[in-house]
Design an enzyme around this catalytic site. Structure first.
Site, PDB file in Angstrom:
ATOM      1  N   ARG A   1       0.853  -1.188   0.000  1.00 39.81           N
ATOM      2  CA  ARG A   1       0.000   0.000   0.000  1.00 39.81           C
ATOM      3  C   ARG A   1       0.885   1.233   0.000  1.00 39.81           C
ATOM      4  O   ARG A   1       1.786   1.337   0.843  1.00 39.81           O
ATOM      5  CB  ARG A   1      -0.886  -0.003   1.244  1.00 39.81           C
TER       6      ARG A   1
ATOM      7  N   HIS B   1      -9.247   7.169   1.838  1.00 44.56           N
ATOM      8  CA  HIS B   1      -9.813   7.570   3.125  1.00 44.56           C
ATOM      9  C   HIS B   1     -11.056   8.438   3.017  1.00 44.56           C
ATOM     10  O   HIS B   1     -11.172   9.478   3.693  1.00 44.56           O
ATOM     11  CB  HIS B   1      -8.737   8.225   4.006  1.00 44.56           C
TER      12      HIS B   1
ATOM     13  N   ARG C   1     -13.963  -4.923   3.207  1.00 45.25           N
ATOM     14  CA  ARG C   1     -12.868  -4.734   4.171  1.00 45.25           C
ATOM     15  C   ARG C   1     -13.294  -4.869   5.624  1.00 45.25           C
ATOM     16  O   ARG C   1     -12.573  -4.419   6.521  1.00 45.25           O
ATOM     17  CB  ARG C   1     -12.256  -3.337   3.950  1.00 45.25           C
TER      18      ARG C   1
ATOM     19  N   TYR D   1      -3.063  11.991   5.782  1.00 40.14           N
ATOM     20  CA  TYR D   1      -3.434  10.679   6.270  1.00 40.14           C
ATOM     21  C   TYR D   1      -2.456   9.597   5.763  1.00 40.14           C
ATOM     22  O   TYR D   1      -2.115   9.584   4.596  1.00 40.14           O
ATOM     23  CB  TYR D   1      -4.860  10.323   5.805  1.00 40.14           C
TER      24      TYR D   1
ATOM     25  N   TRP E   1     -12.318  12.331   7.367  1.00 35.10           N
ATOM     26  CA  TRP E   1     -10.917  12.009   7.594  1.00 35.10           C
ATOM     27  C   TRP E   1     -10.670  10.591   7.171  1.00 35.10           C
ATOM     28  O   TRP E   1     -10.571   9.960   6.432  1.00 35.10           O
ATOM     29  CB  TRP E   1     -10.540  12.095   9.076  1.00 35.10           C
TER      30      TRP E   1
ATOM     31  N   ASP F   1      -5.041   3.976  -0.331  1.00 33.26           N
ATOM     32  CA  ASP F   1      -6.217   4.284   0.491  1.00 33.26           C
ATOM     33  C   ASP F   1      -6.559   5.767   0.331  1.00 33.26           C
ATOM     34  O   ASP F   1      -5.719   6.626   0.607  1.00 33.26           O
ATOM     35  CB  ASP F   1      -5.886   3.968   1.960  1.00 33.26           C
TER      36      ASP F   1
ATOM     37  N   GLU G   1     -14.033  -0.773   6.050  1.00 36.13           N
ATOM     38  CA  GLU G   1     -13.416  -0.920   7.377  1.00 36.13           C
ATOM     39  C   GLU G   1     -14.273  -0.315   8.477  1.00 36.13           C
ATOM     40  O   GLU G   1     -14.117  -0.677   9.636  1.00 36.13           O
ATOM     41  CB  GLU G   1     -11.997  -0.340   7.386  1.00 36.13           C
TER      42      GLU G   1
ATOM     43  N   GLU H   1      -4.722  -7.213   5.298  1.00 37.54           N
ATOM     44  CA  GLU H   1      -3.838  -6.081   5.606  1.00 37.54           C
ATOM     45  C   GLU H   1      -3.031  -6.409   6.868  1.00 37.54           C
ATOM     46  O   GLU H   1      -3.580  -6.919   7.840  1.00 37.54           O
ATOM     47  CB  GLU H   1      -4.667  -4.814   5.839  1.00 37.54           C
TER      48      GLU H   1
ATOM     49  N   GLU I   1      -8.910   2.141  -2.255  1.00 37.43           N
ATOM     50  CA  GLU I   1      -9.705   1.872  -1.046  1.00 37.43           C
ATOM     51  C   GLU I   1     -10.450   3.128  -0.603  1.00 37.43           C
ATOM     52  O   GLU I   1      -9.896   4.231  -0.627  1.00 37.43           O
ATOM     53  CB  GLU I   1      -8.724   1.431   0.044  1.00 37.43           C
TER      54      GLU I   1
HETATM   55  O1  EZ4 Z   1      -7.646   4.871   9.530  1.00 36.25           O
HETATM   56  O2  EZ4 Z   1      -6.988   2.129  11.651  1.00 36.25           O
HETATM   57  O3  EZ4 Z   1      -6.663   1.003   6.003  1.00 36.25           O
HETATM   58  N1  EZ4 Z   1      -6.383   1.456   7.067  1.00 36.25           N
HETATM   59  C1  EZ4 Z   1      -6.844   2.567   7.629  1.00 36.25           C
HETATM   60  C2  EZ4 Z   1      -6.484   2.806   9.083  1.00 36.25           C
HETATM   61  C3  EZ4 Z   1      -7.589   3.517   9.838  1.00 36.25           C
HETATM   62  C4  EZ4 Z   1      -7.407   3.402  11.337  1.00 36.25           C
HETATM   63  C5  EZ4 Z   1      -8.699   3.711  12.074  1.00 36.25           C
HETATM   64  O4  EZ4 Z   1      -8.580   3.407  13.418  1.00 36.25           O
HETATM   65  O5  EZ4 Z   1      -7.545   3.294   6.975  1.00 36.25           O
HETATM   66  O6  EZ4 Z   1      -5.257   3.416   9.263  1.00 36.25           O
HETATM   67 CO    CO Z   2      -8.305   2.226   5.190  1.00 36.65          CO
END
Ligand code: EZ4
Ligand code: CO
Length: 404
Positions: free
Chosen positions: A149, A214, A285, A161, A404, A212, A264, A341, A238
């Site tokens: 990743r 996010h 996920r 992030y 976020w 990712d 997630e 992961e 992702e």
């Molecule tokens: O933001 O684990 O794919 N992984 C992620 C993580 C999440 C945190 C949330 O607690 O997006 O880093």
């Molecule tokens: Co993630």
């Protein structure tokens, strides 16, 4: 009867970072572990377990795993949500652990046995700029990992992030309130396709590249990004859009063949029912800890299997080695499980939760100890160590709060 649940303990501790761990003990001394960590809301789930769930478990038959799940889910009336589902998940995993130990079998054997010899995993490479990023990519490749990743800085932003100033990334920041980050979608969208293309150029064709987003894009922005990175041949993008809007992915899907992963933050099958049954994603996920444990994940993965969607659970450092064990056992026994992961842990976390699961030749193995194969070093789980820590929040340049 000697096999009934006698003791319920909820450990809130901080071996390097906060964890909430459930420990159930039967009258004849069998111990089952479950993870109930909800990053940034640890004490809420600890109270849910201590004050509301624990008393209901005393004297119950730990072998009635599905019935206990239904009792804790349907019996509460107020359903779903991360706190309640993490609590139910912790109980469920602890009961599977007890069953494994009582029968002397590793969990994967009870879940139907191995369907694969080894479980694919991916690691995180992070770097503010391309040279720093490529250095970490190379380090993972040298360690034998084929799926990586990649997260990187964005010109003009100070915090992004998935990136840290040091080599180890920890999403939760210590302190009484979340850190506030500034986010700029246009800068990100201008920058990221070139970075992903440069990483592909560097590693060649045989490495799986993941990224990712996010939850930060609108559907049409996500569609543009998906199209822009098609030549890179990503393993997946992702969380391209906010996760609760299941229909958003339809628009993204109509525009791009880049594989999509999400989930997630989902807690139940009902959070992803449309996504899966309409084939709007490629990878689901959901994590053992946040979506109701092994019993509920099996249902989600079975629905996914019918619709050609693969399982790829969340595995950051806030998913404890207890849940990661459960996920690895499930992964080795589930046909449509694609990849796990594995962000990795500080050394102290490995010491606090001695575990039979391990990495071998760039893949994960569950080990052959009965149950989950994870124990606890009590000396490293001191309730006094807990400290408030929160995930950051993000604002756009005009001050509006964004995902976020
Ligand atoms: O933001 O684990 O794919 N992984 C992620 C993580 C999440 C945190 C949330 O607690 O997006 O880093
Ligand atoms: Co993630």
């Amino acid at each position: 009867m000697s096999d009934l649940i006698e003791r319920v303990e909820v450990l809130v501790s901080r071996p390097a970072r906060n964890y909430v761990t459930l420990r159930l003990t039967t009258r004849d001394g069998i111990v089952g572990l479950g993870d109930a960590t909800v990053n940034g809301r640890e004490l809420a789930v600890a109270s849910y377990l201590r004050d509301h769930v624990g008393p209901l478990l005393i004297g119950r038959d730990p072998g009635r795993i599905e019935d206990v799940w239904q009792y804790l889910y349907r019996g509460v009336y107020w359903r779903r949500g991360p706190i309640g589902m993490a609590a139910i998940g912790a109980v469920d995993v602890a009961l599977w652990d007890i069953l494994g130990k009582r029968t002397g079998q590793p969990l994967y054997a009870l879940l139907g046995g191995r369907v694969r010899d080894r479980l694919a995993t991916y690691r995180h490479a992070l770097g503010w700029d391309l040279p720093a990023l490529l250095e970490q990519v190379d380090a993972h490749r040298e360690a034998g990992f084929d799926n990586i990743r990649v997260q990187t800085g964005v010109p003009g932003l100070d915090i992004v992030y998935g990136i840290s100033s040091g080599p180890v990334y920890e999403p939760a920041g210590r302190g009484a309130a979340p850190v506030e980050e500034t986010w700029d979608t246009d800068s990100y969208l201008r920058h990221i396709p070139g970075v992903l293309a440069a990483v592909r150029e560097h590693v060649g064709d045989s490495v799986g590249l993941l990224h990712d987003v996010h939850h930060r894009l609108t559907p049409i922005q996500a569609a543009r990004l998906g199209k822009a990175v098609e030549p890179v041949g990503m393993y997946w993008l992702e969380d391209v859009t906010p996760a609760e809007d299941q229909e958003a992915l339809r628009l993204v899907r109509q525009h791009t063949t880049t594989p999509l992963a999400i989930g997630e933050v989902f807690n139940t099958v009902w959070d992803c029912q449309q996504l899966i049954s309409n084939r709007l994603i490629d990878y689901i996920r959901v994590a053992v800890v946040h979506a109701g444990g092994i019993s509920h994940l099996r249902k989600i993965f079975a629905l996914a299997e019918v619709h050609g969607v693969q399982a790829a659970p969340h595995g950051p450092s806030d998913v404890s080695p207890v849940s990661l064990a459960a996920s690895i056992h499930l992964g080795i026994a589930t046909h449509n499980f694609a990849i796990q992961e594995y962000m990795g842990y500080p050394d102290l976390v490995h010491e606090a939760f001695p575990h039979a699961w391990h990495v071998a030749e760039g893949h994960l193995q569950p080990g052959d100890e009965p149950g989950l194969g994870v124990s606890i070093d009590d000396d490293l789980h001191n309730p006094e160590d807990y400290e408030p820590a929160y995930l950051p929040v993000a604002r756009r340049r005009d001050g509006t709060l964004t995902d976020w």
